[in-house]
Design a protein around this motif. Structure first.
Motif, PDB file in Angstrom:
ATOM      1  N   ASN A   5       0.819  -1.217   0.000  1.00 51.56           N
ATOM      2  CA  ASN A   5       0.000   0.000   0.000  1.00 51.56           C
ATOM      3  C   ASN A   5       0.852   1.267   0.000  1.00 51.56           C
ATOM      4  O   ASN A   5       0.341   2.350   0.275  1.00 51.56           O
ATOM      5  CB  ASN A   5      -0.911   0.007   1.233  1.00 51.56           C
ATOM      6  N   THR A   7       2.431   4.588  -0.812  1.00 54.66           N
ATOM      7  CA  THR A   7       1.664   5.659  -1.462  1.00 54.66           C
ATOM      8  C   THR A   7       2.115   5.959  -2.872  1.00 54.66           C
ATOM      9  O   THR A   7       1.296   6.186  -3.767  1.00 54.66           O
ATOM     10  CB  THR A   7       1.765   6.955  -0.617  1.00 54.66           C
ATOM     11  N   THR A   8       3.426   5.972  -3.120  1.00 58.78           N
ATOM     12  CA  THR A   8       3.936   6.527  -4.377  1.00 58.78           C
ATOM     13  C   THR A   8       4.449   5.484  -5.357  1.00 58.78           C
ATOM     14  O   THR A   8       5.131   5.828  -6.320  1.00 58.78           O
ATOM     15  CB  THR A   8       5.065   7.536  -4.090  1.00 58.78           C
ATOM     16  N   GLY A  58       6.724   3.792   3.460  1.00 59.86           N
ATOM     17  CA  GLY A  58       6.890   5.089   4.082  1.00 59.86           C
ATOM     18  C   GLY A  58       7.582   4.995   5.426  1.00 59.86           C
ATOM     19  O   GLY A  58       8.131   3.950   5.808  1.00 59.86           O
ATOM     20  N   GLY A  93       6.660   6.266   0.570  1.00 58.13           N
ATOM     21  CA  GLY A  93       5.549   6.925   1.238  1.00 58.13           C
ATOM     22  C   GLY A  93       5.310   8.306   0.687  1.00 58.13           C
ATOM     23  O   GLY A  93       5.867   8.712  -0.337  1.00 58.13           O
ATOM     24  N   SER A  94       4.486   9.063   1.397  1.00 59.85           N
ATOM     25  CA  SER A  94       4.137  10.406   0.943  1.00 59.85           C
ATOM     26  C   SER A  94       5.154  11.452   1.383  1.00 59.85           C
ATOM     27  O   SER A  94       5.275  12.503   0.757  1.00 59.85           O
ATOM     28  CB  SER A  94       2.747  10.790   1.459  1.00 59.85           C
ATOM     29  N   ARG A 157      -7.584   9.472   6.325  1.00 57.03           N
ATOM     30  CA  ARG A 157      -7.117   8.488   5.345  1.00 57.03           C
ATOM     31  C   ARG A 157      -7.980   7.236   5.364  1.00 57.03           C
ATOM     32  O   ARG A 157      -8.252   6.640   4.314  1.00 57.03           O
ATOM     33  CB  ARG A 157      -5.661   8.138   5.619  1.00 57.03           C
ATOM     34  N   THR A 162      -6.430  11.251   0.634  1.00 54.51           N
ATOM     35  CA  THR A 162      -5.041  10.997   0.292  1.00 54.51           C
ATOM     36  C   THR A 162      -4.134  11.832   1.175  1.00 54.51           C
ATOM     37  O   THR A 162      -4.418  12.984   1.478  1.00 54.51           O
ATOM     38  CB  THR A 162      -4.781  11.353  -1.189  1.00 54.51           C
ATOM     39  N   SER A 163      -3.025  11.225   1.589  1.00 54.26           N
ATOM     40  CA  SER A 163      -2.068  11.935   2.436  1.00 54.26           C
ATOM     41  C   SER A 163      -1.319  12.970   1.608  1.00 54.26           C
ATOM     42  O   SER A 163      -0.529  12.627   0.727  1.00 54.26           O
ATOM     43  CB  SER A 163      -1.075  10.944   3.063  1.00 54.26           C
ATOM     44  N   THR A 164      -1.584  14.238   1.874  1.00 56.17           N
ATOM     45  CA  THR A 164      -0.956  15.348   1.166  1.00 56.17           C
ATOM     46  C   THR A 164      -0.568  16.425   2.177  1.00 56.17           C
ATOM     47  O   THR A 164      -1.087  16.454   3.300  1.00 56.17           O
ATOM     48  CB  THR A 164      -1.917  15.966   0.137  1.00 56.17           C
TER      49      THR A 164
END
Length: 307
Positions: A5, A7-8, A58, A93-94, A157, A162-164
């Protein structure tokens, strides 16, 4: 060790990474399946005598892996870096604070290239870690405001957000608006010194920066380093106006917080934080619940990292 999972990254990207690493090392791939699984996988790798653990994920995945490596011998292992596997971190990760604090690129593909180059050159370093009770952390821990923000982000989340950086900013402003003077006050106790009381927020750093907003580092304790003890920043007040200004200053990178409401300490070997009642806490950006006491320690010479 792959967080599916992450993020990127995509499945195709993960396949490319695996093939690239297999060109340099004898690689076994394991996918994390639940919270805490990365710690179990890293602990088992250490018990089997594996020389290198590579994570793709992450900061949460990295933290779990570090805790597995540090406790594979059935308890806190202290600073015996040569007795456990080295760690290589591919950012997935983010935010990827730990990887970037090591000087690695934030992009997973560029990060993979940097790790492959380091493996070819046999390049590694030994870093110190922080510990809060029996939980190790690589770059930060916090009680109060930042932990509440992490909790809000986690809740968002789980609902599909989305984690931003914007999500973290909104969570911070929302938490500040919800904060009042009834926030549980904190006390810091150092061996042989008078306790300092009446603190509303505590941030503990093992290195700099504390975090990133996009590409911008947020650096309240710029002298923090993997090669020194722990650095601490505390605020005596969290009134909305003053706290909001402090957060804006930190994000803008104009200056570190100053004034009578600020408590700052550098290169601490250990200390204890207590709260008037249970308060949220986080390590490496992972919300871990509420506590009313934590014993912190710097653990020098703890971990070999490939970078």
């Amino acid at each position: 060790m792959v967080n599916p999972n992450a993020t990127t990254t995509t499945e195709r990207g993960r396949d490319i990474l695996v093939r690239a690493l297999r060109s340099q090392v004898d690689l076994d791939v394991a996918y994390t399946q639940r919270r805490g699984h990365a710690a179990d996988l890293a602990r088992e790798a250490a018990r089997e005598g594996i020389d290198l653990v590579v994570t793709l994920g992450g900061d949460g995945t990295v933290n779990e892996a570090v805790n597995g490596l540090m406790t594979f011998d059935s308890g806190p292992a202290g600073g015996r870096a040569q007795e456990r596997p080295a760690l290589a971190v591919v950012p997935g990760g983010s935010t990827n604070v730990f990887a970037r604090a090591l000087g690695l690129p934030s992009d997973w593909a560029e990060g993979t290239g940097a790790i492959l180059e380091a493996l070819r050159d046999r390049r590694e370093r030994i870093i110190g870690l922080g510990r809060a009770d029996d939980r190790y952390f690589t770059f930060c821990a916090g009680l109060g405001l930042d932990a509440e923000v992490v909790r809000r982000v986690d809740q968002a989340r789980h609902k599909g957000s989305t984690s931003t950086p914007w999500l973290y900013f909104r969570a911070t402003m929302t938490q500040l608006a919800a904060t009042n003077r009834r926030v549980p006050l904190l006390t810091i106790e150092l061996p042989g010194e008078t306790a300092q009381t009446g603190l509303a927020w505590m941030l503990v750093q093992n290195t700099a920066p504390w975090t990133y907003i996009g590409e911008k580092p947020v650096d309240p304790n710029p002298r923090a380093s993997f090669d020194t003890g722990l650095d601490l920043l505390g605020l005596r007040e969290l009134q909305v106006g003053g706290a909001a200004r402090t957060m804006v200053q930190l994000v803008a990178g104009r200056r570190s917080p100053k004034g009578k409401q600020v408590v700052r300490m550098h290169d601490l070997p250990g200390f204890t934080l207590t709260a008037a009642r249970p308060i949220a806490y986080q390590v490496d950006g992972e919300y871990l619940g509420e506590v009313d006491k934590l014993d912190f320690a710097s653990v020098p010479g703890a971990l070999r990292v490939v970078c």
